[in-house]
Structure formats: structure tokens, C-alpha cells
Scaffold this active site. Structure first.
Site, mmCIF file in Angstrom:
data_model
loop_
_atom_site.group_PDB
_atom_site.id
_atom_site.type_symbol
_atom_site.label_atom_id
_atom_site.label_comp_id
_atom_site.label_asym_id
_atom_site.label_seq_id
_atom_site.Cartn_x
_atom_site.Cartn_y
_atom_site.Cartn_z
ATOM 1 N N LYS A 163 -2.784 5.870 -4.250
ATOM 2 C CA LYS A 163 -3.748 6.786 -4.068
ATOM 3 C C LYS A 163 -3.811 8.357 -4.687
ATOM 4 C CE LYS A 163 -3.750 4.580 0.601
ATOM 5 N NZ LYS A 163 -2.419 4.568 1.041
ATOM 6 N N TYR A 167 2.891 10.076 0.026
ATOM 7 C CA TYR A 167 4.172 9.467 0.747
ATOM 8 C C TYR A 167 5.053 9.934 0.385
ATOM 9 C CZ TYR A 167 0.014 6.707 2.689
ATOM 10 O OH TYR A 167 -1.101 6.282 3.159
ATOM 11 N N ASP A 189 0.802 -1.209 0.178
ATOM 12 C CA ASP A 189 0.031 -0.017 0.095
ATOM 13 C C ASP A 189 1.030 1.361 -0.183
ATOM 14 O OD1 ASP A 189 -2.853 1.160 0.601
ATOM 15 O OD2 ASP A 189 -1.462 2.191 1.997
ATOM 16 N N HIS A 228 -7.787 9.419 -1.759
ATOM 17 C CA HIS A 228 -7.115 9.429 -0.643
ATOM 18 C C HIS A 228 -7.936 9.969 0.598
ATOM 19 C CE1 HIS A 228 -2.465 9.187 1.300
ATOM 20 N NE2 HIS A 228 -3.496 9.135 2.193
HETATM 21 P P1 NDP Z 1 0.479 1.332 11.819
HETATM 22 O O1 NDP Z 1 -0.545 1.097 12.700
HETATM 23 O O2 NDP Z 1 0.776 0.158 10.574
HETATM 24 O O3 NDP Z 1 1.758 1.348 12.683
HETATM 25 C C1 NDP Z 1 2.954 1.619 12.434
HETATM 26 C C2 NDP Z 1 3.932 1.582 13.419
HETATM 27 O O4 NDP Z 1 4.110 0.450 14.343
HETATM 28 C C3 NDP Z 1 5.289 2.034 13.170
HETATM 29 O O5 NDP Z 1 5.757 3.000 14.026
HETATM 30 C C4 NDP Z 1 6.047 0.660 13.148
HETATM 31 O O6 NDP Z 1 7.426 1.065 13.768
HETATM 32 C C5 NDP Z 1 5.399 0.153 14.347
HETATM 33 N N1 NDP Z 1 5.377 -1.386 14.185
HETATM 34 C C6 NDP Z 1 5.156 -2.142 13.037
HETATM 35 N N2 NDP Z 1 5.201 -3.342 13.486
HETATM 36 C C7 NDP Z 1 5.304 -3.584 14.954
HETATM 37 C C8 NDP Z 1 5.279 -4.626 15.632
HETATM 38 N N3 NDP Z 1 5.113 -5.723 15.287
HETATM 39 N N4 NDP Z 1 5.602 -4.270 17.104
HETATM 40 C C9 NDP Z 1 5.607 -2.995 17.508
HETATM 41 N N5 NDP Z 1 5.686 -1.835 16.485
HETATM 42 C C10 NDP Z 1 5.371 -2.136 15.329
HETATM 43 O O7 NDP Z 1 0.475 2.763 11.113
HETATM 44 P P2 NDP Z 1 0.321 3.467 9.916
HETATM 45 O O8 NDP Z 1 -0.291 4.760 10.244
HETATM 46 O O9 NDP Z 1 1.593 3.491 8.990
HETATM 47 O O10 NDP Z 1 -0.661 2.636 8.881
HETATM 48 C C11 NDP Z 1 -0.243 1.427 8.292
HETATM 49 C C12 NDP Z 1 -0.615 1.924 6.600
HETATM 50 O O11 NDP Z 1 -1.858 2.077 6.230
HETATM 51 C C13 NDP Z 1 0.517 3.078 6.228
HETATM 52 O O12 NDP Z 1 1.645 2.981 6.242
HETATM 53 C C14 NDP Z 1 -0.235 3.387 4.778
HETATM 54 O O13 NDP Z 1 0.314 2.517 3.993
HETATM 55 C C15 NDP Z 1 -1.721 3.294 5.423
HETATM 56 N N6 NDP Z 1 -2.453 4.398 5.707
HETATM 57 C C16 NDP Z 1 -3.494 5.007 4.870
HETATM 58 C C17 NDP Z 1 -4.137 6.155 5.158
HETATM 59 C C18 NDP Z 1 -5.123 6.640 4.060
HETATM 60 O O14 NDP Z 1 -5.506 7.907 4.524
HETATM 61 N N7 NDP Z 1 -5.666 5.871 3.315
HETATM 62 C C19 NDP Z 1 -3.808 6.749 6.493
HETATM 63 C C20 NDP Z 1 -2.865 6.064 7.411
HETATM 64 C C21 NDP Z 1 -2.262 5.000 6.928
HETATM 65 P P3 NDP Z 1 8.742 0.603 12.488
HETATM 66 O O15 NDP Z 1 8.426 1.001 11.095
HETATM 67 O O16 NDP Z 1 9.799 1.403 13.467
HETATM 68 O O17 NDP Z 1 8.949 -0.912 12.751
HETATM 69 C C1 1BO Z 2 -1.490 12.472 4.895
HETATM 70 C C2 1BO Z 2 -1.477 11.120 4.580
HETATM 71 C C3 1BO Z 2 -2.175 10.311 5.528
HETATM 72 C C4 1BO Z 2 -1.721 8.959 5.642
HETATM 73 O O1 1BO Z 2 -2.282 8.189 4.554
#
Ligand code: NDP
Ligand code: 1BO
Length: 323
Positions: free
Chosen positions: A89, A61, A56, A122
Site C-alpha cells: 500500500k 507497517y 497483505d 492506504h
Molecule cells: P485482525 O482482525 O486480523 O486480528 C488480529 C488479532 O487477532 C491479533 O491480535 C491476533 O493475535 C489475533 N488472532 C489471530 N487469529 C486468531 C484466532 N484464530 N483466535 C484468536 N485470536 C486470533 O486484525 P488486523 O487489524 O491486524 O487486520 C488484519 C490485517 O488487515 C492487518 O494485519 C493488515 O494487513 C490489514 N489491515 C489493513 C488496513 C487498511 O487500512 N487497509 C487497516 C487494518 C488492517 P496473534 O498475532 O497474537 O495471533
Molecule cells: C496505520 C495503518 C493502519 C493499518 O493499515
């Protein structure tokens, strides 16, 4: 309905069937804030070493070049492009009919791909190019949903994208879209985790056959919600001898959603997809469904709210007063 499939590495992996008939793998790798100091973007190892088949990303991003290189390297290493499910997106500055196709073409160029599996709106808000955060007066413009959706539909007809969908919609906006769509949205991507279940949207999507992808399944990053140390999550993890991250990913799948945890660490990337050979027992699943203090992490305030000049003067306005 979840289908069981196998990765090219022989790992047993679920996917969900979309309205279009295509399948979306149940776990994907999120790439928001996933710039990586490693020479090779973690997407490569996620595909080749951990068996991910779903990635994704988004124009906003700023990582599409790196992600595209990683995908292409994986394909050169022998992974069939057709086995991958790549989502990107359409950003808010491109949310006008004439900008949809050029934006998609730019994403394809950056990703070095000739089609996307899924292209999502998005956020359903049209921002002026270079809008401030929070927006100044005039930064948030009218969103022509019908005009934009027609252009998204043309991308499907021209085989540039296989499925189209939306993110961050409300019941009101979904109902409007369903009233005008000639090609139905296959996927609605929303924030969902035990701290923000958003049952209303999940039910509305299920009723209309729209698949939901849960974003921020671990509670997101930086100023997100620390679900990894939530006592209810920790208790279930101890009982199952799994990590809290695995419990959160598994909870999303057991709700019938695909999910896209982000990590740039290979150990966590591998851990987060090892969720197919076990289940959360009903009692613990229900306890996770009762986590108190339901609250969005990503409420859109910084992106869309201007308290004095609007048009969205509060977070409640952004979410059509449905929360
Ligand atoms: P997540 O809920 O996936 O959390 C990510 C965080 O958790 C990072 O800090 C990561 O750190 C940490 N992490 C990952 N795996 C573990 C684990 N097993 N144990 C402990 N900590 C962990 O957050 P996101 O907000 O990034 O959401 C995921 C994805 O969803 C985004 O990356 C994006 O692709 C999508 N998204 C879409 C949105 C939209 O508007 N459509 C909005 C927000 C997100 P580290 O990297 O250091 O491991
Ligand atoms: C501003 C973008 C939020 C994560 O999709």
C-alpha cells in the site's frame, strides 16, 4: 463469484475473480504489527506449511524487508511466485503524483520483488512527511486524487503492479474515483467484520464489479473489538465445532469478500485458513449479520483529525458524514 482452486500443497482454496481477470485468494495473511521474534517471519510458514497464497502488507507497517525475505525463501523452497498474491500500500506521505512511483519502487526493493499483484492507496488523505499523531495544523494536505490515480495506472501499464485499488474509501470518494479512472480499481479494502458490516460500501463495490477485501476480520488487535468472545460468534462456533476465529473468517468469505486475518502464531495461522470445507448455515450467518452496536475500530481519528485546525475536525468528516 468464488472459484475453487488448489494450493501447491493440495489444499482446496477459494479465490475471487477481479475485474482485471486476475484471481485473489479468499484468505490472506495480514502483517500489520507482525514483527516477530522468530528468526523466520511467520509469512514463510504461512506459505510453506499452511498453504497461504495471499499476503497483505504495507510500507507503513515497517515489515516489508522481513516479509520479502520470507516470501523469497518460500519461492526458493519451491513455491511458484506466480501462485502468490502480494499486496502492498501507498502511504499517505506519498500521496502526491510525483511520489507514487518512487514509493512503489521502494516497496518492491524492500520486498525483493519485481512486481506486486495489488497496490492500494492506504488512506485517501495526504499527510506531510513526519506528520504528528494526531496531526498538527498543516499536516493534512490536499489529496490530488486524479493525479495520484494516473500514476497508479502507469504502474499497471509498466507491469510493475498487476492490479490497483483503494482502502478506506467512502461512497463519495469512490464515486469521484469512478468518474476519473481509466483503469478501474480492482479492489477496495475496508474494515469489515460482524461488529462493522459496512453494507453500504459492500453494495456499492459489488454494483461496480469491485472486489472487497475485509480487513480486521477478527475485530483487530490491542484496542480493537473482542469478537472472539462475542456470544453470537461463540454460539455459532460451538454449533459448528469450529473456533470463533474460523467463524469470523468464514463469515467474511460467505459475504463474497476476501479477508486477511493477521496472526504471528502458526497454530492460529493454520486455523484461520481452514475455512473452505464447511459453511455457516443461513440462520447463523444471518444472526452474525445482526450483531448490534455497529462501530468502526479504525476510525482514523488519531491519524487525520485536528479538532481545531482541520481540515478534518471530526471522525464524521473523515468518513464524509456517511456512517
Ligand atoms: P485482525 O482482525 O486480523 O486480528 C488480529 C488479532 O487477532 C491479533 O491480535 C491476533 O493475535 C489475533 N488472532 C489471530 N487469529 C486468531 C484466532 N484464530 N483466535 C484468536 N485470536 C486470533 O486484525 P488486523 O487489524 O491486524 O487486520 C488484519 C490485517 O488487515 C492487518 O494485519 C493488515 O494487513 C490489514 N489491515 C489493513 C488496513 C487498511 O487500512 N487497509 C487497516 C487494518 C488492517 P496473534 O498475532 O497474537 O495471533
Ligand atoms: C496505520 C495503518 C493502519 C493499518 O493499515
Amino acid at each position: 463469484m468464488a472459484q475453487v482452486t488448489f494450493t501447491t500443497h493440495g489444499e482446496r482454496m477459494q479465490s475471487f475473480k477481479l475485474l482485471s481477470g486476475h484471481a485473489i485468494p479468499a484468505v490472506g495473511l495480514g502483517t500489520w504489527k507482525s514483527t516477530s521474534p522468530q528468526a523466520q517471519h511467520p509469512v514463510y510458514s504461512a506459505i510453506v506449511e499452511a498453504g497461504y497464497r495471499h499476503v497483505d502488507t504495507a510500507a507503513e507497517y515497517g515489515v516489508q524487508e522481513e516479509v520479502g525475505l520470507a516470501i523469497n525463501r518460500a519461492v526458493h523452497a519451491g513455491v511458484d511466485r506466480k501462485s502468490l498474491f502480494v499486496t502492498s500500500k501507498l502511504w499517505c506521505a506519498d500521496l502526491s503524483p510525483e511520489r507514487v512511483r518512487p514509493a512503489l519502487e521502494k516497496s518492491l526493493r524492500e520486498l525483493h520483488l519485481d512486481y506486486l499483484d495489488l497496490y492500494l492507496i492506504h488512506w485517501p488523505f495526504h499527510l506531510k512527511e513526519g506528520a504528528s499523531k494526531p496531526p498538527k495544523q498543516g499536516d493534512v494536505m490536499e489529496f490530488n486524487m486524479e493525479g495520484v490515480w494516473r500514476e497508479m495506472e502507469k504502474l499497471v501499464k509498466d507491469n510493475l503492479v498487476r492490479d490497483i485499488g483503494v482502502c478506506n474509501f467512502t461512497l463519495k470518494k469512490l464515486s469521484k474515483l469512478l468518474g476519473l479512472a481509466q483503469i478501474m480499481p480492482s479492489v477496495c479494502q475496508m474494515e469489515m467484520h460482524p461488529g462493522w458490516r459496512n453494507d453500504k460500501m459492500l453494495e456499492a463495490c459489488k454494483k461496480n464489479g469491485i472486489h472487497v477485501t475485509a480487513y480486521s476480520p477478527l475485530g483487530s488487535q490491542d484496542h480493537g473489538r473482542d469478537l472472539i468472545h462475542d456470544p453470537i460468534v461463540e454460539k455459532a462456533a460451538r454449533k459448528l465445532n469450529k473456533s470463533p476465529g474460523q467463524v469470523l473468517v468464514r463469515w467474511a468469505i460467505q459475504r463474497g469478500t476476501s479477508t486477511i486475518p493477521k496472526s504471528t502464531h502458526l497454530d492460529r495461522i493454520k486455523e484461520n485458513i481452514r475455512v473452505f470445507e464447511w459453511e455457516i448455515p443461513e440462520e447463523d450467518f444471518q444472526a452474525l449479520c445482526r450483531v448490534p452496536d455497529q462501530k468502526r475500530v479504525l476510525d482514523g481519528e488519531n491519524l487525520f483529525v485536528n479538532e481545531t485546525d482541520g481540515p478534518y475536525k471530526s471522525v464524521a468528516d473523515v468518513w464524509d458524514h456517511e456512517d
